[in-house]
Design a protein around this motif. Structure first.
Motif, short mmCIF file in Angstrom:
data_model
loop_
_atom_site.label_atom_id
_atom_site.label_comp_id
_atom_site.label_asym_id
_atom_site.label_seq_id
_atom_site.Cartn_x
_atom_site.Cartn_y
_atom_site.Cartn_z
N LEU A 212 0.25 -7.20 -10.24
CA LEU A 212 1.35 -7.95 -10.84
C LEU A 212 2.55 -8.07 -9.90
CD1 LEU A 212 1.26 -6.54 -14.50
CD2 LEU A 212 0.08 -8.54 -13.57
N GLY A 213 2.26 -8.27 -8.62
CA GLY A 213 3.33 -8.46 -7.66
C GLY A 213 3.99 -7.18 -7.18
N VAL A 214 3.41 -6.04 -7.53
CA VAL A 214 3.97 -4.74 -7.13
C VAL A 214 2.96 -4.00 -6.26
CG1 VAL A 214 4.87 -2.53 -7.94
CG2 VAL A 214 5.31 -4.60 -9.25
N SER A 215 3.45 -3.41 -5.17
CA SER A 215 2.62 -2.62 -4.28
C SER A 215 2.63 -1.16 -4.74
CB SER A 215 3.13 -2.70 -2.83
OG SER A 215 2.41 -1.84 -1.99
N PHE A 216 1.43 -0.56 -4.84
CA PHE A 216 1.28 0.83 -5.25
C PHE A 216 0.71 1.65 -4.09
CE2 PHE A 216 1.31 -1.60 -9.08
CZ PHE A 216 1.85 -0.80 -10.07
N LYS A 217 1.36 2.74 -3.75
CA LYS A 217 0.86 3.69 -2.75
C LYS A 217 0.66 5.04 -3.44
CE LYS A 217 1.36 0.62 0.54
NZ LYS A 217 0.18 -0.09 1.11
N HIS A 218 -0.61 5.35 -3.75
CA HIS A 218 -0.91 6.54 -4.54
C HIS A 218 -1.47 7.62 -3.62
CE1 HIS A 218 -3.29 8.44 -8.11
NE2 HIS A 218 -2.13 9.05 -7.90
N ASN A 219 -0.72 8.69 -3.45
CA ASN A 219 -1.14 9.83 -2.64
C ASN A 219 -1.48 10.98 -3.59
OD1 ASN A 219 -1.27 12.16 -0.95
ND2 ASN A 219 -0.04 11.09 0.59
N ARG A 220 -2.76 11.17 -3.84
CA ARG A 220 -3.19 12.19 -4.80
C ARG A 220 -3.00 13.60 -4.26
NH1 ARG A 220 -9.04 10.84 -6.88
NH2 ARG A 220 -8.46 12.47 -8.40
N GLU A 221 -3.07 13.76 -2.95
CA GLU A 221 -2.89 15.09 -2.36
C GLU A 221 -1.47 15.59 -2.56
OE1 GLU A 221 -4.06 15.09 1.69
OE2 GLU A 221 -6.19 14.68 1.27
N LEU A 222 -0.50 14.69 -2.41
CA LEU A 222 0.90 15.06 -2.57
C LEU A 222 1.37 14.91 -4.02
CD1 LEU A 222 2.50 13.44 0.61
CD2 LEU A 222 1.81 15.81 0.28
N GLY A 223 0.57 14.23 -4.85
CA GLY A 223 0.97 14.00 -6.23
C GLY A 223 2.12 13.03 -6.34
N VAL A 224 2.06 11.95 -5.53
CA VAL A 224 3.15 10.98 -5.49
C VAL A 224 2.57 9.57 -5.54
CG1 VAL A 224 5.01 10.00 -4.09
CG2 VAL A 224 4.66 12.48 -4.14
N CYS A 225 3.22 8.70 -6.29
CA CYS A 225 2.85 7.28 -6.30
C CYS A 225 4.14 6.46 -6.13
CB CYS A 225 2.15 6.88 -7.60
SG CYS A 225 1.52 5.18 -7.58
N THR A 226 4.16 5.65 -5.09
CA THR A 226 5.35 4.86 -4.76
C THR A 226 5.11 3.40 -5.11
OG1 THR A 226 5.83 6.35 -2.91
CG2 THR A 226 6.96 4.23 -2.94
N LEU A 227 6.06 2.81 -5.84
CA LEU A 227 5.98 1.41 -6.23
C LEU A 227 7.06 0.63 -5.47
CD1 LEU A 227 4.73 3.08 -8.63
CD2 LEU A 227 5.42 1.20 -10.13
N THR A 228 6.66 -0.47 -4.83
CA THR A 228 7.63 -1.29 -4.10
C THR A 228 7.35 -2.77 -4.36
OG1 THR A 228 6.24 -1.32 -2.12
CG2 THR A 228 7.89 0.41 -2.26
N GLN A 229 8.39 -3.59 -4.17
CA GLN A 229 8.27 -5.05 -4.29
C GLN A 229 8.82 -5.72 -3.04
OE1 GLN A 229 10.03 -5.32 -8.46
NE2 GLN A 229 8.39 -6.81 -8.62
N THR A 230 8.39 -5.25 -1.88
CA THR A 230 8.88 -5.75 -0.61
C THR A 230 8.65 -7.25 -0.46
OG1 THR A 230 8.44 -3.60 0.40
CG2 THR A 230 8.76 -5.48 1.89
#
Length: 237
Positions: A212-230
């Motif tokens: 839906l126009g959003v970039s997801f970077k899911h790092n399961r090892e660190l337990g982090v998910c970053t959402l960006t709309q660059t």
């Protein structure tokens, strides 16, 4: 030509004698560029649509179709991140044309195509552009999900949950024909996708990275998910 053939092959309409006192709806092709997470052209898309803006009140009933709010999508992503679940997504090709039409509707072919005099097409399936198409598709998909064992979460009926006694589960968010899933069981998810493909023409997009126009970077090892709309921000600039 490919889009028109696909629509025909899906049994969306049939050629009939034009009824007296009926004005068939016009139709047209729309064209759209599908972009990737970097804003580059991923593919060109043509779609046959009906001129639903010309429908009269007796040619449709309900026009309501629920969609997930982005707060709900962020909630699923947050749960998946906290519980170390996989994030997946998929979309359904020709989604609206999988649902039967709910009224008698007639349509002309788009400009550039013609039928013999006295002929038109009668819609058997819902088609993009019609006022009721989105709602009919959602009802069709929801019926399948409930029969499969999913339970709706909340009143909007766009978030669903499927859980086995063993603890394996799938969380699902629907945005029209796009599905976002969080799961702690790859085998359960793969079987779900396999079964869903028996009913719908499904494109499994795999790991979630663009939705839906959003970039997801899911790092399961660190337990982090970053959402960006660059890409969206750069397009504005």
């Amino acid at each position: 030509k490919i889009e028109l053939k696909t629509t025909w092959d899906m049994g969306t309409f049939k050629i009939v004698d034009k009824p007296k006192y009926v004005i068939p709806l016009p139709s047209r092709f729309t064209y759209k560029l599908k972009l990737d997470e970097d804003g580059n052209i991923a593919r060109f898309k043509a779609r046959l649509v009906a001129r639903g803006d010309l429908q009269t009140s007796d040619e449709y009933s309900s026009t309501f179709s629920p969609t997930s709010r982005f707060t709900a999508i962020r909630t699923i992503v947050s749960i998946a991140t906290q519980e170390n679940m996989q994030l997946k997504h998929w979309d359904i090709t020709g989604a609206f044309m999988t649902a039967d039409i709910d009224t008698e509707l007639y349509m002309e072919l788009p400009p550039g195509y013609s039928l013999p005099d006295g002929k038109c097409i009668q819609l058997k399936k819902s088609l993009y552009g019609l006022k009721q198409s989105s709602g009919l598709f959602h009802a069709n998909l929801e019926k399948w999900l409930l029969a499969y064992g999913f339970q709706p979460v909340g009143a909007d009926r766009v978030i669903f949950r499927l859980q086995k006694p063993s603890g394996e589960k799938i969380l699902l968010s629907l945005y029209v024909d796009d599905g976002l899933c969080a799961t702690n069981s790859p085998a359960m998810y793969d079987q779900f996708i396999k079964d869903l493909k028996t009913k719908f023409d499904l494109s499994d997009q795999g790991e979630l990275n663009w939705y839906l126009g959003v970039s997801f970077k899911h790092n399961r090892e660190l337990g982090v998910c970053t959402l960006t709309q660059t890409a969206y921000v750069e397009a504005l600039l």
